[in-house]
Design a protein around this motif. Structure first.
Motif, PDB file in Angstrom:
ATOM      1  N   ILE A 112       0.833  -1.215   0.000  1.00 29.68           N
ATOM      2  CA  ILE A 112       0.000   0.000   0.000  1.00 29.68           C
ATOM      3  C   ILE A 112       0.863   1.259   0.000  1.00 29.68           C
ATOM      4  O   ILE A 112       0.335   2.371   0.038  1.00 29.68           O
ATOM      5  CB  ILE A 112      -0.929   0.026   1.227  1.00 29.68           C
ATOM      6  CG1 ILE A 112      -0.110   0.027   2.527  1.00 29.68           C
ATOM      7  CG2 ILE A 112      -1.888  -1.144   1.207  1.00 29.68           C
ATOM      8  CD1 ILE A 112      -0.981   0.182   3.761  1.00 29.68           C
ATOM      9  N   MET A 113       2.189   1.085  -0.036  1.00 26.11           N
ATOM     10  CA  MET A 113       3.068   2.242  -0.047  1.00 26.11           C
ATOM     11  C   MET A 113       3.191   2.774  -1.463  1.00 26.11           C
ATOM     12  O   MET A 113       3.999   2.299  -2.263  1.00 26.11           O
ATOM     13  CB  MET A 113       4.455   1.860   0.502  1.00 26.11           C
ATOM     14  CG  MET A 113       4.437   1.396   1.953  1.00 26.11           C
ATOM     15  SD  MET A 113       3.915   2.732   3.057  1.00 26.11           S
ATOM     16  CE  MET A 113       3.910   1.906   4.636  1.00 26.11           C
ATOM     17  N   ARG A 114       2.371   3.782  -1.783  1.00 28.50           N
ATOM     18  CA  ARG A 114       2.349   4.363  -3.118  1.00 28.50           C
ATOM     19  C   ARG A 114       2.687   5.850  -3.011  1.00 28.50           C
ATOM     20  O   ARG A 114       2.541   6.477  -1.955  1.00 28.50           O
ATOM     21  CB  ARG A 114       0.977   4.201  -3.760  1.00 28.50           C
ATOM     22  CG  ARG A 114       0.423   2.786  -3.704  1.00 28.50           C
ATOM     23  CD  ARG A 114      -0.973   2.741  -4.332  1.00 28.50           C
ATOM     24  NE  ARG A 114      -1.878   3.734  -3.756  1.00 28.50           N
ATOM     25  CZ  ARG A 114      -2.597   3.533  -2.657  1.00 28.50           C
ATOM     26  NH1 ARG A 114      -2.513   2.364  -2.006  1.00 28.50           N
ATOM     27  NH2 ARG A 114      -3.395   4.483  -2.202  1.00 28.50           N
ATOM     28  N   ALA A 115       3.092   6.413  -4.120  1.00 21.78           N
ATOM     29  CA  ALA A 115       3.437   7.834  -4.129  1.00 21.78           C
ATOM     30  C   ALA A 115       2.219   8.696  -3.849  1.00 21.78           C
ATOM     31  O   ALA A 115       2.303   9.740  -3.195  1.00 21.78           O
ATOM     32  CB  ALA A 115       4.068   8.207  -5.472  1.00 21.78           C
ATOM     33  N   ASP A 116       1.049   8.269  -4.388  1.00 30.18           N
ATOM     34  CA  ASP A 116      -0.155   9.061  -4.141  1.00 30.18           C
ATOM     35  C   ASP A 116      -0.563   9.000  -2.666  1.00 30.18           C
ATOM     36  O   ASP A 116      -1.201   9.920  -2.151  1.00 30.18           O
ATOM     37  CB  ASP A 116      -1.293   8.582  -5.031  1.00 30.18           C
ATOM     38  CG  ASP A 116      -1.617   7.107  -4.798  1.00 30.18           C
ATOM     39  OD1 ASP A 116      -0.710   6.364  -4.367  1.00 30.18           O
ATOM     40  OD2 ASP A 116      -2.776   6.712  -5.027  1.00 30.18           O
ATOM     41  N   LEU A 117      -0.195   7.908  -1.953  1.00 29.27           N
ATOM     42  CA  LEU A 117      -0.486   7.821  -0.521  1.00 29.27           C
ATOM     43  C   LEU A 117       0.322   8.870   0.244  1.00 29.27           C
ATOM     44  O   LEU A 117      -0.194   9.504   1.172  1.00 29.27           O
ATOM     45  CB  LEU A 117      -0.149   6.419  -0.007  1.00 29.27           C
ATOM     46  CG  LEU A 117      -0.291   6.202   1.500  1.00 29.27           C
ATOM     47  CD1 LEU A 117      -1.716   6.484   1.960  1.00 29.27           C
ATOM     48  CD2 LEU A 117       0.128   4.788   1.887  1.00 29.27           C
ATOM     49  N   LEU A 118       1.583   9.066  -0.148  1.00 28.03           N
ATOM     50  CA  LEU A 118       2.404  10.076   0.514  1.00 28.03           C
ATOM     51  C   LEU A 118       1.804  11.462   0.339  1.00 28.03           C
ATOM     52  O   LEU A 118       1.720  12.241   1.306  1.00 28.03           O
ATOM     53  CB  LEU A 118       3.828  10.034  -0.043  1.00 28.03           C
ATOM     54  CG  LEU A 118       4.799  11.081   0.516  1.00 28.03           C
ATOM     55  CD1 LEU A 118       4.977  10.910   2.018  1.00 28.03           C
ATOM     56  CD2 LEU A 118       6.145  10.985  -0.210  1.00 28.03           C
ATOM     57  N   SER A 119       1.376  11.784  -0.862  1.00 29.96           N
ATOM     58  CA  SER A 119       0.776  13.107  -1.100  1.00 29.96           C
ATOM     59  C   SER A 119      -0.532  13.258  -0.332  1.00 29.96           C
ATOM     60  O   SER A 119      -0.846  14.345   0.166  1.00 29.96           O
ATOM     61  CB  SER A 119       0.550  13.318  -2.601  1.00 29.96           C
ATOM     62  OG  SER A 119      -0.349  12.333  -3.108  1.00 29.96           O
ATOM     63  N   MET A 120      -1.304  12.160  -0.237  1.00 29.97           N
ATOM     64  CA  MET A 120      -2.558  12.227   0.521  1.00 29.97           C
ATOM     65  C   MET A 120      -2.291  12.515   1.998  1.00 29.97           C
ATOM     66  O   MET A 120      -2.967  13.341   2.628  1.00 29.97           O
ATOM     67  CB  MET A 120      -3.316  10.909   0.387  1.00 29.97           C
ATOM     68  CG  MET A 120      -4.694  10.912   1.058  1.00 29.97           C
ATOM     69  SD  MET A 120      -5.374   9.257   1.299  1.00 29.97           S
ATOM     70  CE  MET A 120      -4.459   8.742   2.754  1.00 29.97           C
ATOM     71  N   LEU A 121      -1.283  11.852   2.569  1.00 33.14           N
ATOM     72  CA  LEU A 121      -0.954  12.061   3.975  1.00 33.14           C
ATOM     73  C   LEU A 121      -0.397  13.466   4.208  1.00 33.14           C
ATOM     74  O   LEU A 121      -0.720  14.114   5.216  1.00 33.14           O
ATOM     75  CB  LEU A 121       0.061  11.011   4.436  1.00 33.14           C
ATOM     76  CG  LEU A 121      -0.452   9.563   4.479  1.00 33.14           C
ATOM     77  CD1 LEU A 121       0.694   8.601   4.802  1.00 33.14           C
ATOM     78  CD2 LEU A 121      -1.567   9.410   5.513  1.00 33.14           C
ATOM     79  N   GLN A 122       0.436  13.951   3.291  1.00 33.11           N
ATOM     80  CA  GLN A 122       0.966  15.303   3.431  1.00 33.11           C
ATOM     81  C   GLN A 122      -0.151  16.337   3.355  1.00 33.11           C
ATOM     82  O   GLN A 122      -0.151  17.329   4.103  1.00 33.11           O
ATOM     83  CB  GLN A 122       2.012  15.567   2.341  1.00 33.11           C
ATOM     84  CG  GLN A 122       3.289  14.766   2.522  1.00 33.11           C
ATOM     85  CD  GLN A 122       4.237  14.914   1.358  1.00 33.11           C
ATOM     86  OE1 GLN A 122       3.832  15.259   0.231  1.00 33.11           O
ATOM     87  NE2 GLN A 122       5.516  14.626   1.586  1.00 33.11           N
ATOM     88  N   ASP A 123      -1.096  16.095   2.461  1.00 33.59           N
ATOM     89  CA  ASP A 123      -2.240  17.007   2.353  1.00 33.59           C
ATOM     90  C   ASP A 123      -3.079  16.974   3.632  1.00 33.59           C
ATOM     91  O   ASP A 123      -3.557  18.015   4.099  1.00 33.59           O
ATOM     92  CB  ASP A 123      -3.092  16.613   1.142  1.00 33.59           C
ATOM     93  CG  ASP A 123      -4.266  17.551   0.950  1.00 33.59           C
ATOM     94  OD1 ASP A 123      -4.039  18.754   0.736  1.00 33.59           O
ATOM     95  OD2 ASP A 123      -5.435  17.075   1.040  1.00 33.59           O
ATOM     96  N   ALA A 124      -3.238  15.785   4.208  1.00 35.05           N
ATOM     97  CA  ALA A 124      -4.002  15.668   5.456  1.00 35.05           C
ATOM     98  C   ALA A 124      -3.312  16.414   6.590  1.00 35.05           C
ATOM     99  O   ALA A 124      -3.965  17.107   7.390  1.00 35.05           O
ATOM    100  CB  ALA A 124      -4.182  14.192   5.818  1.00 35.05           C
ATOM    101  N   ASN A 125      -1.990  16.299   6.663  1.00 41.96           N
ATOM    102  CA  ASN A 125      -1.259  17.019   7.709  1.00 41.96           C
ATOM    103  C   ASN A 125      -1.392  18.525   7.552  1.00 41.96           C
ATOM    104  O   ASN A 125      -1.515  19.261   8.534  1.00 41.96           O
ATOM    105  CB  ASN A 125       0.221  16.626   7.693  1.00 41.96           C
ATOM    106  CG  ASN A 125       0.485  15.344   8.457  1.00 41.96           C
ATOM    107  OD1 ASN A 125      -0.095  15.106   9.502  1.00 41.96           O
ATOM    108  ND2 ASN A 125       1.367  14.506   7.924  1.00 41.96           N
ATOM    109  N   ALA A 126      -1.356  18.996   6.310  1.00 45.39           N
ATOM    110  CA  ALA A 126      -1.523  20.428   6.073  1.00 45.39           C
ATOM    111  C   ALA A 126      -2.915  20.891   6.504  1.00 45.39           C
ATOM    112  O   ALA A 126      -3.069  21.967   7.105  1.00 45.39           O
ATOM    113  CB  ALA A 126      -1.288  20.738   4.594  1.00 45.39           C
ATOM    114  N   LYS A 127      -3.915  20.075   6.208  1.00 47.91           N
ATOM    115  CA  LYS A 127      -5.281  20.446   6.609  1.00 47.91           C
ATOM    116  C   LYS A 127      -5.454  20.378   8.127  1.00 47.91           C
ATOM    117  O   LYS A 127      -6.185  21.179   8.712  1.00 47.91           O
ATOM    118  CB  LYS A 127      -6.291  19.528   5.923  1.00 47.91           C
ATOM    119  CG  LYS A 127      -6.415  19.786   4.429  1.00 47.91           C
ATOM    120  CD  LYS A 127      -7.478  18.909   3.791  1.00 47.91           C
ATOM    121  CE  LYS A 127      -7.617  19.224   2.309  1.00 47.91           C
ATOM    122  NZ  LYS A 127      -8.642  18.355   1.659  1.00 47.91           N
TER     123      LYS A 127
END
Length: 743
Positions: A112-127
């Protein structure tokens, strides 16, 4: 993975992190090898995947931390109604995060370690950062409407706002925003009574309706509390001359009884001064005091006994005041000897006058709390403090430890019906925390008492000087609101600020001159031990209080001079009062005809012998025999207690050594008067065995903490300098859990 709210979340990932680091080191070694040419592309791919996994885990942990903090807040219907946009955005992240966690339990992590997962988590942290800022603004708006919310931490306030529909869960916060309101009684969808920590129940004048807006019902509760106290004082005042003393003392709230008693005494003394009948009034007042003392010797509940003791403490000082007025032949109510006394008047409410100071009674509900014995030192401190408040200044009490600096401020607050919040200052106190304290107490009309104020850093004290100056200036101009720290603050005229300092301590920060000018200094010296002991014994119904007080003071003086010098020995006011309070409790529970001298001797022996070394204990018993001649000073052997301790130790696989059994019994005696116990001794002397045996006999939980195993911040808690969030350490976390009854 562990489970939280039906969702599997990351648990302890130290093993995964360590394995990931090891594999990264291995990949780096392969890349550095000259034999990796054939598998170079595959190794680089693995390096990329490992680096991606590392970044994802870091972001995942951060998202999980933010999610755990916010999920309860945004799942509350109240928060969803007041922050609809943020709640909707959080729900989207919540769905994605829960799905991610569920996938992690069913599939391999690497799948489940995908590049889009990293961006999703970074976006969640920003929010989440945006959500936290919105919550801070939301809480500041609530605090602006209800300043008492400043007395709660951010986490407690969010929990309170989230649980606003579950009022039973919200009652745990009442004790933190009110002087002595432990809970309220609900009936018909409204609050009908308030309950103190001592169990005293007081009815409101009218029910307080519950509301989904916490700030609304808290403000309504404050107004109804003050109205109820004011009404009960008036009722108690009217019933004072019409009811029997015992009925009057037990049928009205303790705080209102004490206030009405002061109002009646002030009126009676001024009437006697005007008509020249002070000597007649003194004789009558002494008889009334004797009748009140006879009540404490009878059958009373714990609450009623505390009320009677409080009235006796106040009346003893009143008797001494009237006696001084008679001796000095005071013939006018304007005489300084009378005007320097703290006087109470009923003028469409309770008003106090002290020399030139005129202060309104605060009507904060304080329940049935114990009061100080008023000595000449206390009188002088009160006079300085009240006149400083009249001039909208603070007061700074300075003196050695054990002279009653903090207790004097707290007791004066009880005299004036004000809530007093005590803060133990440290070098970790910063400008932001201090300003929030001032904002909360300034808006709530409470007093701030900063213990060991000179422990704060000089740069913080300099800023505090300007902040306190702004508040005192606004108070002197009687403005209802002021601009403070970028916000509009509703300022209560009841606000007061006090500091305590011990000049004997080394390494303290000298206060700036600008800060000194805002406080009136008070020198607190060693109090009159004999007077305090006499009044405390008298209030507990001891007929021989004067003689016994002299014996106690002599005993402690000789012990401090003749016993060896040990760090844990204490012969000061705290130790003396602890013995006297325990003796008073035993006096109230006594069912035999034991003499007062014998009862006090046994109390002193039971509470003092456990802390002495062997040779000192023998010497102290000899001193007891000299001070209390004709009394048996040896300890009475309680066979049932000895048998119980022996049985528990043998059943738990320990050997019941007589000296350890004796220490178990001594520990039980000390626990009856103190909640904080220090077990001192060399290694292998039975400290842990005595503690465990007592725990087993009393059937209580025991949580063991090794303070040397964790940093100081993890032990006591620390403040995050970036987020300004307080994180509890092991000790406060355990205390909160045990106080809540869940430990």
């Amino acid at each position: 993975m562990s489970e939280h709210d039906g969702t599997h979340i990351l648990g302890n990932i130290e093993g995964v992190t360590q394995q990931l680091e090891d594999q990264q080191v291995q990949v780096q070694a392969i890349l550095a090898s000259k034999h990796s040419t054939g598998v170079l592309e595959r190794v680089k791919e693995w390096q990329h995947r490992l680096l991606l996994m590392d970044d994802i885990l870091v972001e995942w942990v951060q998202v999980q931390r933010g999610w755990l903090h916010l999920v309860h807040v945004y799942s509350s219907p109240t928060i969803q109604e007041q922050l609809p946009e943020e709640s909707a955005a959080f729900r989207l992240i919540d769905v994605d995060f829960r799905q991610l966690c569920n996938d992690a339990t069913e599939r391999r992590v690497i799948d489940i370690m995908r590049a889009d997962l990293l961006s999703m988590l970074q976006d969640a942290n920003a929010k989440f950062d945006v959500f936290n800022k919105q919550l801070e603004s939301f809480m500041e708006a609530k605090r602006g409407v209800c300043p008492r919310f400043y007395l709660l931490s951010d986490e407690e306030l969010l929990q309170m706002l989230a649980d606003v529909r579950d009022f039973n869960a919200m009652q745990q916060y009442l004790g933190k925003i009110f002087g002595n309101m432990q809970s309220v009684v609900l009936g018909g969808g409204a609050m009908t009574h308030m309950v103190s920590h001592e169990g005293e129940v007081v009815a409101f004048d009218k029910p307080v309706k519950l509301s989904v807006c916490a700030e609304e019902w808290v403000n309504s509760l404050v107004q109804c509390m003050q109205s109820a106290v004011r009404t009960k004082i008036e009722e108690s005042l009217k019933a004072h001359s019409k009811s029997d003393t015992r009925v009057w003392l037990t049928q009205h709230p303790a705080q209102c009884v004490a206030c009405a008693d002061r109002i009646t005494w002030t009126h009676s003394v001024e009437h006697a001064i005007t008509h020249g009948t002070l000597d007649v009034y003194l004789a009558r007042y002494i008889q009334t005091l004797a009748d009140t003392v006879s009540l404490v010797q009878g059958e009373l509940t714990v609450l009623h006994r505390k009320i009677v003791r409080t009235v006796i403490l106040l009346n003893v000082h009143s008797r001494d005041v009237v006696q001084a007025l008679v001796e000095q032949a005071v013939a006018s109510v304007d005489d300084f000897e009378w005007s320097r006394q703290l006087r109470y008047y009923w003028e469409k409410g309770c008003t106090t006058k002290h020399c030139t100071a005129v202060l309104q009674y605060g009507c904060e509900y304080l329940g049935s709390q114990s009061r100080l014995v008023v000595t000449p030192l206390t009188d002088r401190a009160y006079l300085t403090c009240t006149n400083a408040l009249m001039m909208h200044l603070g007061a700074s009490l300075q003196g050695p430890a054990g002279t009653g600096k903090t207790e004097t401020v707290k007791d004066l607050g009880k005299c004036l019906g004000r809530m007093v919040m005590v803060f133990n200052c440290s070098d970790g106190l910063d400008n932001t925390t201090l300003s929030r304290i001032l904002m909360g107490l300034g808006g709530a009309g409470a007093w701030a008492c900063f213990d060991e104020f000179d422990r704060i850093h000089l740069d913080v004290l300099s800023v505090a000087s300007q902040q306190i100056f702004e508040i005192t200036t606004a108070l002197s101009h009687r403005v209802p609101t002021m601009h403070f720290m970028g916000r509009d603050l509703s300022l209560s005229p009841y606000f007061g600020i006090f500091t305590t300092m011990n000049p004997a301590y080394l390494g303290r920060t000298p206060l700036p001159d600008s800060l000194k000018a805002l406080f009136r200094p008070i020198s607190m010296m060693v109090p009159d031990f004999s007077l305090i002991a006499e009044v405390l014994l008298f209030s507990d119904g001891f007929h021989e209080g004067q003689d016994l007080a002299k014996k106690m003071v002599s005993l402690y003086k000789m012990a401090s001079e003749q016993l060896s010098n040990q760090d844990h020995y204490d012969f000061g006011m705290r130790a003396l009062k602890s013995v006297l309070v325990t003796a008073g409790e035993r006096r109230g529970c006594a069912t035999t005809g034991e003499s007062e001298s014998r009862l006090l001797l046994c109390t002193v022996r039971d509470l003092s012998i456990p802390k002495f070394l062997k040779d000192d204990a023998r010497l102290f018993l000899n001193l007891l025999g000299d001070v209390f001649p004709g009394e048996e000073v040896c300890r009475t052997v309680h066979e049932d207690r000895v048998a119980g301790a022996r049985e528990w130790m043998e059943n738990s696989g320990r050997e019941a050594i007589p000296c350890v059994v004796q220490k178990v019994l001594e520990l039980e005696d000390v626990l009856s008067s103190r909640r904080g116990i220090l077990l001192v001794g060399s290694t292998m002397t039975g400290k842990t065995t005595a503690r465990d045996t007592m725990r087993g006999l009393q059937g209580v939980a025991c949580h063991v903490v090794n303070p040397k195993s964790v940093p100081l911040g993890d032990l006591y808690g620390s403040l995050n300098p970036i987020t300004q969030e307080w994180c509890d350490g092991l000790v406060p976390g355990l205390v909160r859990m045990l106080c809540a009854g869940s430990g």
